[in-house]
Design an enzyme around this catalytic site. Sequence first.
Site, PDB file in Angstrom:
ATOM      1  CG  ASP A 114      -1.924   1.081   1.241  1.00 23.55           C
ATOM      2  OD1 ASP A 114      -3.054   0.798   0.830  1.00 23.55           O
ATOM      3  OD2 ASP A 114      -1.605   2.210   1.654  1.00 23.55           O
ATOM      4  CG  ASN A 159      -4.840  11.375  -4.652  1.00 24.43           C
ATOM      5  OD1 ASN A 159      -4.239  11.518  -5.706  1.00 24.43           O
ATOM      6  ND2 ASN A 159      -5.364  10.226  -4.290  1.00 24.43           N
ATOM      7  CG  ASP A 174      -5.050   9.131 -11.531  1.00 28.30           C
ATOM      8  OD1 ASP A 174      -5.294   8.563 -10.446  1.00 28.30           O
ATOM      9  OD2 ASP A 174      -5.930   9.630 -12.261  1.00 28.30           O
ATOM     10  CD  GLU A 207      -4.597   4.193  -1.150  1.00 27.27           C
ATOM     11  OE1 GLU A 207      -4.746   4.587   0.014  1.00 27.27           O
ATOM     12  OE2 GLU A 207      -5.500   4.252  -2.003  1.00 27.27           O
TER      13      GLU A 207
END
Length: 419
Positions: A301, A309, A318, A344
């Site tokens: 992760d 973000n 992204d 993620e």
Amino acid sequence: MNNKPTILYVEDEEDIRVNVIRPLGYFSRELFVACDGREGLELYEQHRPDIVITDIKMPNMDGMEMSKAIKEIDPRQHIIITTAHNESSFFIDAIDLSLDGYILKPVDFEIMEKKIDIIVEQINIKKELERQIVLTNEVSQLQDNCMIVLDIDDRLIFSNEKFLKFSDSKDIDEFIEKYTCISRLFVEDDNYFYPKELESKSWIEQLQEIDSSSRTVSMTSVQGDKKIFLTSVQHIEDTSHTIITFTEVTTMEAEKKEFRQKAYTDELTQIRNRTYFEEKFSTEIDRCKIQNNSLGFMMLDIDKFKDVNDTYGHQIGDDILVEIAQLIESKTRKSDIFSRWGGEEFVMILPDTTLKDTRAVAQNLRGFIESHTFVNDLKITCSFGIAELEKDDRQKSIMKRADDALFRAKEAGRNRVEG
């Protein structure tokens, strides 16, 4: 959003329901709303929506019970859970039901729209794949096919000109002299039928044991081109003859392969997706148990990805997902199965790999990612949870151990391997 889906939304809390209905109305072609699982199930049976979005804890029937009932009606139904919980037991139940994901409350509508978009894309790909299969079957009835007739002993007694031309034979006698048996024309390929060397069964008997839609064979033309044919076998009772037709479906098979590839590929990162992973994991577990081989598994992760973000925007987020996927894939073996699990989070199956070796692989990947400079000169780290296949393991149990280990890695400060 193109090709808007029909959506069933189930939520018992009125203030949450009212808040979510408006954006869902925009995301959907038609929206059905229920206040609990029982009402939701009734609406589902009436309307069969493309997507179900449901809360978990509700009166009368909770969201997991309703989801289980819906999956019994249609195992392929797309379902998203909204929840305020982040417990491993919930994720295991979600895996068991093959749900499409979850959204934590309060609902982030941008995340919701992305999840709906992904499902709509999957639905469109599946519909196109089904259309291609139907088209293949329809066209096979219209094409100018290769055709042969065999006698009761499976000896070739007739063929049309197209078959002789394909095999570069002027007549049946020349064909028999060249090949002795029809199946000698077939090319061995894991994707298509190829007869086994069995004294008890002829190639025709073996062919008829598989589903008619899978009776495809690969053959090479005189020019050296690989061609794919759908075969049809018809026994004529009165004469004991067998008519076999070969319908060329090379172009259609290529299109089906392309759409199948899309169905198994994560749209953003272009690595294998969750659908592919879940299909392969059970197969690998069975194979390793039969062969008494080890099997490693890891979940990873991206640390503090939400902060990325929030600070730099979803486009940078992204870009980082794509870059991490490429970095990790460049370090995997051909036998490893590396997939995006969602958001993620990524997963990897490592066949014939012990826990010790899985840890070494994870540590190498962790260090490789930590030392890499990402877009915008960002430094990114990942946390890893690993596990090894045990005697009584199935997919759910080994994933739970890895998920628990990943949680410990996060709790211990991130950028580490646990398990």
